[in-house]
Design a protein around this motif. Structure first.
Motif, mmCIF file in Angstrom:
data_model
loop_
_atom_site.group_PDB
_atom_site.id
_atom_site.type_symbol
_atom_site.label_atom_id
_atom_site.label_comp_id
_atom_site.label_asym_id
_atom_site.label_seq_id
_atom_site.Cartn_x
_atom_site.Cartn_y
_atom_site.Cartn_z
ATOM 1 N N PRO A 77 18.815 -58.810 -78.396
ATOM 2 C CA PRO A 77 17.710 -58.677 -77.443
ATOM 3 C C PRO A 77 18.024 -59.252 -76.069
ATOM 4 C CG PRO A 77 17.150 -60.211 -79.219
ATOM 5 C CD PRO A 77 18.422 -59.538 -79.610
ATOM 6 N N ALA A 78 18.995 -60.160 -75.984
ATOM 7 C CA ALA A 78 19.371 -60.730 -74.685
ATOM 8 C C ALA A 78 19.897 -59.666 -73.734
ATOM 9 C CB ALA A 78 20.421 -61.822 -74.878
ATOM 10 N N PHE A 79 20.432 -58.563 -74.286
ATOM 11 C CA PHE A 79 20.987 -57.514 -73.439
ATOM 12 C C PHE A 79 19.915 -56.757 -72.654
ATOM 13 C CE2 PHE A 79 25.191 -56.643 -75.941
ATOM 14 C CZ PHE A 79 25.558 -57.954 -75.744
ATOM 15 N N LEU A 80 18.661 -56.937 -73.013
ATOM 16 C CA LEU A 80 17.583 -56.241 -72.298
ATOM 17 C C LEU A 80 17.134 -56.976 -71.046
ATOM 18 C CD1 LEU A 80 15.293 -55.077 -75.247
ATOM 19 C CD2 LEU A 80 17.115 -53.808 -74.110
ATOM 20 N N SER A 81 17.559 -58.231 -70.900
ATOM 21 C CA SER A 81 16.989 -59.034 -69.813
ATOM 22 C C SER A 81 18.026 -59.733 -68.947
ATOM 23 C CB SER A 81 16.039 -60.088 -70.412
ATOM 24 O OG SER A 81 16.735 -60.910 -71.334
ATOM 25 N N ASN A 82 19.320 -59.414 -69.123
ATOM 26 C CA ASN A 82 20.301 -60.078 -68.266
ATOM 27 C C ASN A 82 20.485 -59.297 -66.967
ATOM 28 O OD1 ASN A 82 21.955 -57.951 -68.911
ATOM 29 N ND2 ASN A 82 23.157 -59.081 -70.422
ATOM 30 N N ASP A 83 21.533 -59.598 -66.198
ATOM 31 C CA ASP A 83 21.660 -58.998 -64.867
ATOM 32 C C ASP A 83 22.033 -57.513 -64.901
ATOM 33 O OD1 ASP A 83 24.188 -59.544 -65.833
ATOM 34 O OD2 ASP A 83 25.019 -60.066 -63.880
ATOM 35 N N LYS A 84 22.489 -57.002 -66.032
ATOM 36 C CA LYS A 84 22.757 -55.565 -66.215
ATOM 37 C C LYS A 84 21.943 -55.102 -67.422
ATOM 38 C CE LYS A 84 26.110 -55.529 -63.095
ATOM 39 N NZ LYS A 84 25.940 -54.926 -61.776
ATOM 40 N N PRO A 85 20.625 -55.059 -67.308
ATOM 41 C CA PRO A 85 19.786 -54.825 -68.491
ATOM 42 C C PRO A 85 20.003 -53.439 -69.084
ATOM 43 C CG PRO A 85 18.473 -54.682 -66.490
ATOM 44 C CD PRO A 85 19.834 -55.179 -66.080
ATOM 45 N N LEU A 86 19.953 -53.389 -70.398
ATOM 46 C CA LEU A 86 20.108 -52.118 -71.096
ATOM 47 C C LEU A 86 18.769 -51.375 -71.122
ATOM 48 C CD1 LEU A 86 22.527 -52.594 -74.105
ATOM 49 C CD2 LEU A 86 22.794 -51.138 -72.108
ATOM 50 N N THR A 87 18.267 -51.129 -69.947
ATOM 51 C CA THR A 87 17.074 -50.299 -69.815
ATOM 52 C C THR A 87 17.452 -48.971 -69.163
ATOM 53 O OG1 THR A 87 16.628 -51.420 -67.722
ATOM 54 C CG2 THR A 87 15.493 -52.242 -69.682
ATOM 55 N N ASP A 88 18.731 -48.835 -68.836
ATOM 56 C CA ASP A 88 19.245 -47.650 -68.160
ATOM 57 C C ASP A 88 20.557 -47.255 -68.845
ATOM 58 O OD1 ASP A 88 20.671 -45.947 -66.373
ATOM 59 O OD2 ASP A 88 19.476 -46.707 -64.700
ATOM 60 N N LEU A 89 20.706 -45.987 -69.189
ATOM 61 C CA LEU A 89 21.917 -45.528 -69.868
ATOM 62 C C LEU A 89 23.174 -45.851 -69.074
ATOM 63 C CD1 LEU A 89 20.765 -42.049 -71.220
ATOM 64 C CD2 LEU A 89 21.624 -43.942 -72.598
ATOM 65 N N ASP A 90 23.084 -45.805 -67.749
ATOM 66 C CA ASP A 90 24.270 -46.071 -66.930
ATOM 67 C C ASP A 90 24.804 -47.478 -67.127
ATOM 68 O OD1 ASP A 90 24.384 -43.539 -65.889
ATOM 69 O OD2 ASP A 90 23.212 -44.019 -64.108
ATOM 70 N N ASN A 91 23.937 -48.408 -67.501
ATOM 71 C CA ASN A 91 24.391 -49.789 -67.677
ATOM 72 C C ASN A 91 25.210 -49.992 -68.953
ATOM 73 O OD1 ASN A 91 23.360 -50.624 -65.280
ATOM 74 N ND2 ASN A 91 21.576 -51.663 -66.125
ATOM 75 N N LEU A 92 25.296 -48.989 -69.812
ATOM 76 C CA LEU A 92 26.162 -49.098 -70.991
ATOM 77 C C LEU A 92 27.603 -49.406 -70.600
ATOM 78 C CD1 LEU A 92 24.978 -46.170 -73.299
ATOM 79 C CD2 LEU A 92 25.145 -48.578 -73.943
ATOM 80 N N ARG A 93 28.013 -48.965 -69.397
ATOM 81 C CA ARG A 93 29.398 -49.148 -68.961
ATOM 82 C C ARG A 93 29.774 -50.625 -68.843
ATOM 83 N NH1 ARG A 93 30.104 -45.703 -65.554
ATOM 84 N NH2 ARG A 93 28.002 -44.843 -65.381
ATOM 85 N N TYR A 94 28.789 -51.498 -68.732
ATOM 86 C CA TYR A 94 29.074 -52.924 -68.554
ATOM 87 C C TYR A 94 29.209 -53.674 -69.880
ATOM 88 C CZ TYR A 94 27.584 -51.734 -63.836
ATOM 89 O OH TYR A 94 27.457 -51.151 -62.602
ATOM 90 N N TYR A 95 29.080 -52.976 -70.980
ATOM 91 C CA TYR A 95 29.083 -53.631 -72.288
ATOM 92 C C TYR A 95 30.211 -53.110 -73.172
ATOM 93 C CZ TYR A 95 24.512 -55.366 -70.936
ATOM 94 O OH TYR A 95 23.492 -55.988 -70.274
ATOM 95 N N THR A 96 30.609 -53.947 -74.104
ATOM 96 C CA THR A 96 31.615 -53.557 -75.084
ATOM 97 C C THR A 96 30.969 -52.667 -76.143
ATOM 98 O OG1 THR A 96 32.840 -55.617 -74.766
ATOM 99 C CG2 THR A 96 33.249 -54.417 -76.804
ATOM 100 N N LEU A 97 31.575 -51.521 -76.383
ATOM 101 C CA LEU A 97 31.119 -50.655 -77.470
ATOM 102 C C LEU A 97 31.802 -51.105 -78.757
ATOM 103 C CD1 LEU A 97 31.269 -47.127 -75.783
ATOM 104 C CD2 LEU A 97 29.388 -48.773 -75.811
ATOM 105 N N LEU A 98 31.011 -51.289 -79.781
ATOM 106 C CA LEU A 98 31.533 -51.663 -81.092
ATOM 107 C C LEU A 98 31.580 -50.412 -81.961
ATOM 108 C CD1 LEU A 98 29.430 -54.922 -81.630
ATOM 109 C CD2 LEU A 98 31.765 -54.734 -80.731
#
Length: 199
Positions: A77-98
């Motif tokens: 849930p922390a990924f929804l509220s940090n500086d690159k929130p996962l509220t936008d599909l484009d922000n997926l690029r900033y995260y590691t895909l497992l």
């Protein structure tokens, strides 16, 4: 009776329900063998019945569809509220895909979501769904989770589903055994009980 199961199916889906089988059939003892999701060689292995993930097309056995899986991104849930929130599909690029076993799941999900500029071949492969789910809980990246395995974690808030886009592929869990094994009343009872859970 001896039952062969994939470890994730056994741990995340079957285990919480087994007490109901034993309440209904206290006279039946089960030996559960957790192995990778591969077809069972019933001629060589001392296995009465199996639950196997695949397309259901295995020669020489009865295969009845038990549990299809749906896949959508799950994360801390922390990924929804940090500086690159996962509220936008484009922000997926900033995260590691497992990835679970290979990169195909994320390739298919990103294509379904219409995302073209994120490299689905990057990220970590974790060939154990239980470990993959734990990595997502621990904030190590974003996994594709099936509701059959993560619904309790979503309900408790340990995981969140940031996007309402769900991938359903052609594979499912099947109850598999040679037809002759169903002459054993215990094997037949276990198969019927499994199928009754999803009716």
């Amino acid at each position: 009776i001896s039952v062969r199961l994939g470890p994730s199916f056994a741990a995340r889906w079957l285990s919480p329900r087994l007490k109901y089988f034993w309440l209904q059939y206290p006279e039946i003892d089960l030996s559960l063998f957790h192995v990778a999701n591969a077809p069972t060689d019933f001629e060589r292995e001392d296995i009465d019945i199996a639950v196997t993930y695949g397309n259901g097309d295995w020669p020489g056995v009865e295969a009845e569809r038990l549990l299809p899986l749906d896949f959508s991104p799950v994360c801390s849930p922390a990924f929804l509220s940090n500086d690159k929130p996962l509220t936008d599909l484009d922000n997926l690029r900033y995260y590691t895909l497992l990835h679970d076993a290979d990169h195909e799941g994320w390739h298919d999900w990103l294509a379904l979501a219409g995302v073209e500029d994120i490299n689905a071949d990057k990220g970590n492969i974790i060939d154990d769904t239980n470990v993959l789910i734990q990595a997502a809980i621990d904030g190590q990246g974003i996994a594709l989770g099936s509701s059959a395995f993560v619904q309790d974690l979503l309900d408790s808030g340990r995981l969140v589903r940031p996007f309402d886009i769900t991938l359903i592929n052609d594979f499912a869990y099947y109850v598999v055994c040679p037809e002759a094994h169903l002459q054993n009343p215990a094997v037949r009872a276990f198969k019927e009980w499994l199928l009754s859970l999803v009716e």
